[in-house]
Design a protein around this motif. Structure first.
Motif, PDB file in Angstrom:
ATOM      1  N   LYS A 125       1.461  29.478  56.662  1.00  0.00           N
ATOM      2  CA  LYS A 125       1.985  30.585  55.852  1.00  0.00           C
ATOM      3  C   LYS A 125       0.937  31.120  54.881  1.00  0.00           C
ATOM      4  O   LYS A 125       1.241  31.464  53.735  1.00  0.00           O
ATOM      5  CB  LYS A 125       3.243  30.154  55.099  1.00  0.00           C
ATOM      6  CG  LYS A 125       4.383  29.750  56.012  1.00  0.00           C
ATOM      7  CD  LYS A 125       5.652  29.451  55.248  1.00  0.00           C
ATOM      8  CE  LYS A 125       6.781  29.082  56.192  1.00  0.00           C
ATOM      9  NZ  LYS A 125       8.040  28.811  55.495  1.00  0.00           N
ATOM     10  N   LYS A 126      -0.293  31.166  55.366  1.00  0.00           N
ATOM     11  CA  LYS A 126      -1.393  31.682  54.554  1.00  0.00           C
ATOM     12  C   LYS A 126      -1.604  33.166  54.831  1.00  0.00           C
ATOM     13  O   LYS A 126      -1.320  33.660  55.923  1.00  0.00           O
ATOM     14  CB  LYS A 126      -2.680  30.922  54.874  1.00  0.00           C
ATOM     15  CG  LYS A 126      -2.693  29.471  54.422  1.00  0.00           C
ATOM     16  CD  LYS A 126      -2.958  29.374  52.932  1.00  0.00           C
ATOM     17  CE  LYS A 126      -3.162  27.937  52.507  1.00  0.00           C
ATOM     18  NZ  LYS A 126      -3.520  27.823  51.085  1.00  0.00           N
ATOM     19  N   LYS A 127      -2.125  33.866  53.835  1.00  0.00           N
ATOM     20  CA  LYS A 127      -2.495  35.266  54.011  1.00  0.00           C
ATOM     21  C   LYS A 127      -3.961  35.449  53.637  1.00  0.00           C
ATOM     22  O   LYS A 127      -4.468  34.792  52.726  1.00  0.00           O
ATOM     23  CB  LYS A 127      -1.606  36.175  53.162  1.00  0.00           C
ATOM     24  CG  LYS A 127      -0.169  36.246  53.660  1.00  0.00           C
ATOM     25  CD  LYS A 127       0.589  37.398  53.023  1.00  0.00           C
ATOM     26  CE  LYS A 127       1.982  37.531  53.621  1.00  0.00           C
ATOM     27  NZ  LYS A 127       2.705  38.724  53.116  1.00  0.00           N
ATOM     28  N   TYR A 128      -4.617  36.347  54.371  1.00  0.00           N
ATOM     29  CA  TYR A 128      -6.040  36.590  54.184  1.00  0.00           C
ATOM     30  C   TYR A 128      -6.284  38.089  54.056  1.00  0.00           C
ATOM     31  O   TYR A 128      -5.478  38.900  54.531  1.00  0.00           O
ATOM     32  CB  TYR A 128      -6.827  36.025  55.374  1.00  0.00           C
ATOM     33  CG  TYR A 128      -6.566  34.562  55.615  1.00  0.00           C
ATOM     34  CD1 TYR A 128      -7.324  33.588  54.983  1.00  0.00           C
ATOM     35  CD2 TYR A 128      -5.541  34.149  56.467  1.00  0.00           C
ATOM     36  CE1 TYR A 128      -7.078  32.236  55.187  1.00  0.00           C
ATOM     37  CE2 TYR A 128      -5.281  32.806  56.679  1.00  0.00           C
ATOM     38  CZ  TYR A 128      -6.052  31.853  56.034  1.00  0.00           C
ATOM     39  OH  TYR A 128      -5.784  30.521  56.236  1.00  0.00           O
ATOM     40  N   PRO A 129      -7.401  38.477  53.431  1.00  0.00           N
ATOM     41  CA  PRO A 129      -7.697  39.908  53.298  1.00  0.00           C
ATOM     42  C   PRO A 129      -7.766  40.574  54.670  1.00  0.00           C
ATOM     43  O   PRO A 129      -8.557  40.154  55.520  1.00  0.00           O
ATOM     44  CB  PRO A 129      -9.069  39.915  52.608  1.00  0.00           C
ATOM     45  CG  PRO A 129      -9.135  38.612  51.881  1.00  0.00           C
ATOM     46  CD  PRO A 129      -8.406  37.634  52.757  1.00  0.00           C
ATOM     47  N   PRO A 130      -6.930  41.581  54.924  1.00  0.00           N
ATOM     48  CA  PRO A 130      -6.939  42.243  56.235  1.00  0.00           C
ATOM     49  C   PRO A 130      -8.179  43.111  56.425  1.00  0.00           C
ATOM     50  O   PRO A 130      -8.841  43.498  55.457  1.00  0.00           O
ATOM     51  CB  PRO A 130      -5.670  43.099  56.203  1.00  0.00           C
ATOM     52  CG  PRO A 130      -5.453  43.378  54.754  1.00  0.00           C
ATOM     53  CD  PRO A 130      -5.907  42.145  54.026  1.00  0.00           C
ATOM     54  N   ALA A 131      -8.472  43.409  57.683  1.00  0.00           N
ATOM     55  CA  ALA A 131      -9.580  44.313  57.986  1.00  0.00           C
ATOM     56  C   ALA A 131      -9.208  45.725  57.526  1.00  0.00           C
ATOM     57  O   ALA A 131      -8.023  46.066  57.398  1.00  0.00           O
ATOM     58  CB  ALA A 131      -9.862  44.303  59.482  1.00  0.00           C
ATOM     59  N   GLN A 132     -10.229  46.536  57.299  1.00  0.00           N
ATOM     60  CA  GLN A 132      -9.995  47.918  56.890  1.00  0.00           C
ATOM     61  C   GLN A 132     -10.862  48.865  57.717  1.00  0.00           C
ATOM     62  O   GLN A 132     -11.998  48.545  58.059  1.00  0.00           O
ATOM     63  CB  GLN A 132     -10.305  48.102  55.404  1.00  0.00           C
ATOM     64  CG  GLN A 132      -9.334  47.387  54.478  1.00  0.00           C
ATOM     65  CD  GLN A 132      -9.541  47.780  53.025  1.00  0.00           C
ATOM     66  OE1 GLN A 132     -10.630  48.162  52.618  1.00  0.00           O
ATOM     67  NE2 GLN A 132      -8.478  47.699  52.236  1.00  0.00           N
ATOM     68  N   TYR A 133     -10.278  50.000  58.023  1.00  0.00           N
ATOM     69  CA  TYR A 133     -11.009  51.051  58.726  1.00  0.00           C
ATOM     70  C   TYR A 133     -10.786  52.358  57.977  1.00  0.00           C
ATOM     71  O   TYR A 133      -9.652  52.805  57.816  1.00  0.00           O
ATOM     72  CB  TYR A 133     -10.527  51.179  60.171  1.00  0.00           C
ATOM     73  CG  TYR A 133     -11.221  52.265  60.962  1.00  0.00           C
ATOM     74  CD1 TYR A 133     -12.600  52.251  61.141  1.00  0.00           C
ATOM     75  CD2 TYR A 133     -10.494  53.310  61.516  1.00  0.00           C
ATOM     76  CE1 TYR A 133     -13.241  53.239  61.859  1.00  0.00           C
ATOM     77  CE2 TYR A 133     -11.127  54.309  62.243  1.00  0.00           C
ATOM     78  CZ  TYR A 133     -12.503  54.270  62.406  1.00  0.00           C
ATOM     79  OH  TYR A 133     -13.136  55.264  63.124  1.00  0.00           O
ATOM     80  N   LYS A 134     -11.867  52.908  57.466  1.00  0.00           N
ATOM     81  CA  LYS A 134     -11.810  54.118  56.648  1.00  0.00           C
ATOM     82  C   LYS A 134     -10.852  53.937  55.471  1.00  0.00           C
ATOM     83  O   LYS A 134     -10.065  54.824  55.136  1.00  0.00           O
ATOM     84  CB  LYS A 134     -11.392  55.319  57.498  1.00  0.00           C
ATOM     85  CG  LYS A 134     -12.424  55.693  58.558  1.00  0.00           C
ATOM     86  CD  LYS A 134     -12.025  56.942  59.318  1.00  0.00           C
ATOM     87  CE  LYS A 134     -13.115  57.323  60.328  1.00  0.00           C
ATOM     88  NZ  LYS A 134     -12.769  58.551  61.091  1.00  0.00           N
ATOM     89  N   GLY A 135     -10.900  52.729  54.874  1.00  0.00           N
ATOM     90  CA  GLY A 135     -10.111  52.450  53.685  1.00  0.00           C
ATOM     91  C   GLY A 135      -8.666  52.080  53.940  1.00  0.00           C
ATOM     92  O   GLY A 135      -7.918  51.807  53.001  1.00  0.00           O
ATOM     93  N   GLU A 136      -8.255  52.014  55.216  1.00  0.00           N
ATOM     94  CA  GLU A 136      -6.863  51.701  55.558  1.00  0.00           C
ATOM     95  C   GLU A 136      -6.791  50.325  56.223  1.00  0.00           C
ATOM     96  O   GLU A 136      -7.624  49.988  57.063  1.00  0.00           O
ATOM     97  CB  GLU A 136      -6.318  52.765  56.517  1.00  0.00           C
ATOM     98  CG  GLU A 136      -4.890  52.521  56.959  1.00  0.00           C
ATOM     99  CD  GLU A 136      -4.421  53.562  57.968  1.00  0.00           C
ATOM    100  OE1 GLU A 136      -3.279  53.429  58.465  1.00  0.00           O
ATOM    101  OE2 GLU A 136      -5.200  54.492  58.274  1.00  0.00           O
ATOM    102  N   ASN A 137      -5.794  49.519  55.834  1.00  0.00           N
ATOM    103  CA  ASN A 137      -5.616  48.209  56.462  1.00  0.00           C
ATOM    104  C   ASN A 137      -5.303  48.369  57.947  1.00  0.00           C
ATOM    105  O   ASN A 137      -4.436  49.171  58.322  1.00  0.00           O
ATOM    106  CB  ASN A 137      -4.473  47.440  55.795  1.00  0.00           C
ATOM    107  CG  ASN A 137      -4.836  46.950  54.409  1.00  0.00           C
ATOM    108  OD1 ASN A 137      -5.971  47.128  53.952  1.00  0.00           O
ATOM    109  ND2 ASN A 137      -3.890  46.340  53.724  1.00  0.00           N
TER     110      ASN A 137
END
Length: 237
Positions: free
Chosen positions: A211-223
């Motif tokens: 149940k861990k969360k990690y920083p999501p990837a971003q493309y042009k500032g959007e998750n």
């Protein structure tokens, strides 16, 4: 005494959990499945030992044939319990996956990622709700993936995974976990390929159960969605 080593290597696929749901206590469910298996085996094992007291067995070699027959029957029962354990793990995973739908839609794929056939994914009905984008080298510059996720996932999984489920094993267990990091930072669509079905299932369920969360990837500032792989090995010494 056996020493258990869990070896992990995390790989990120340049791209592009248990939906961290509280409805199912995955760790508790896994423990209950294993407790039921152990209890079932113990009942038959105790009956077997009671019938063949070691002292009596040593004094009467004529028991050999009957002993072997009954031991084979006990082993047959154990295999039935093992099959039930696997089925229960599969059912648990199915229920967990129902609780963990992917919420993101944009799925950029790096031009370096040769493991993905974008055209097949775009035609696959299972991915009809996703916006799969094959990035060019220039477009990839607008893609950001937190490389620290790799070390964090490896450390979290290593600390969380319960090796006691496999303490009786004396072989090398290997699996390669692949999963999607959703736009909310949770791990989804976890799959495993390895040399042992039970190890695959427990590894997948354990990753969900973190149940861990990690920083999501971003493309042009959007998750956006991104893919990871976590190869692992377990050996006993």
């Amino acid at each position: 005494m056996k020493k258990i080593f869990l070896l992990l290597i995390a790989i990120i696929f340049s791209a592009s959990g248990y939906a961290q749901t509280d409805k199912i206590n995955i760790k508790k469910e896994i423990n209950q499945i294993y407790s039921k298996y152990d209890d079932s085996c113990q009942v038959y094992h105790d009956k077997f030992l009671k019938k063949y007291d070691k002292r009596k067995y040593r004094e009467n070699l004529n028991l050999n044939e009957k002993y072997n027959q009954d031991f084979a029957q006990f082993e047959s029962k154990r295999q039935v319990f093992q099959k039930t354990k696997i089925e229960n793990l599969e059912n648990l995973l199915e229920n967990v996956e129902k609780e963990t739908p992917i919420i993101g839609r944009k799925f950029p794929i790096s031009p370096k990622d040769s493991t993905v056939n974008v055209q097949k994914l775009q035609k696959d009905p299972r991915y009809k709700n996703y916006d799969i984008i094959k990035l060019t080298k220039d477009e990839e510059k607008d893609m950001y993936v937190d490389i620290e996720n790799i070390a964090l996932m490896r450390k979290d999984f290593s600390n969380f995974f319960d090796t006691s489920y496999f303490v009786e094993r004396d072989d090398m267990l290997e699996a390669k976990l692949t999963f999607i990091l959703d736009t909310d930072g949770s791990l989804k669509k976890i799959q495993a390929k390895g040399n042992d079905q039970e190890f695959n299932l427990v590894s997948i369920l354990s990753l969900y159960a973190m149940k861990k969360k990690y920083p999501p990837a971003q493309y042009k500032g959007e998750n956006v969605l991104s893919r990871f792989a976590l190869p692992l090995k377990m050996k006993f010494e």
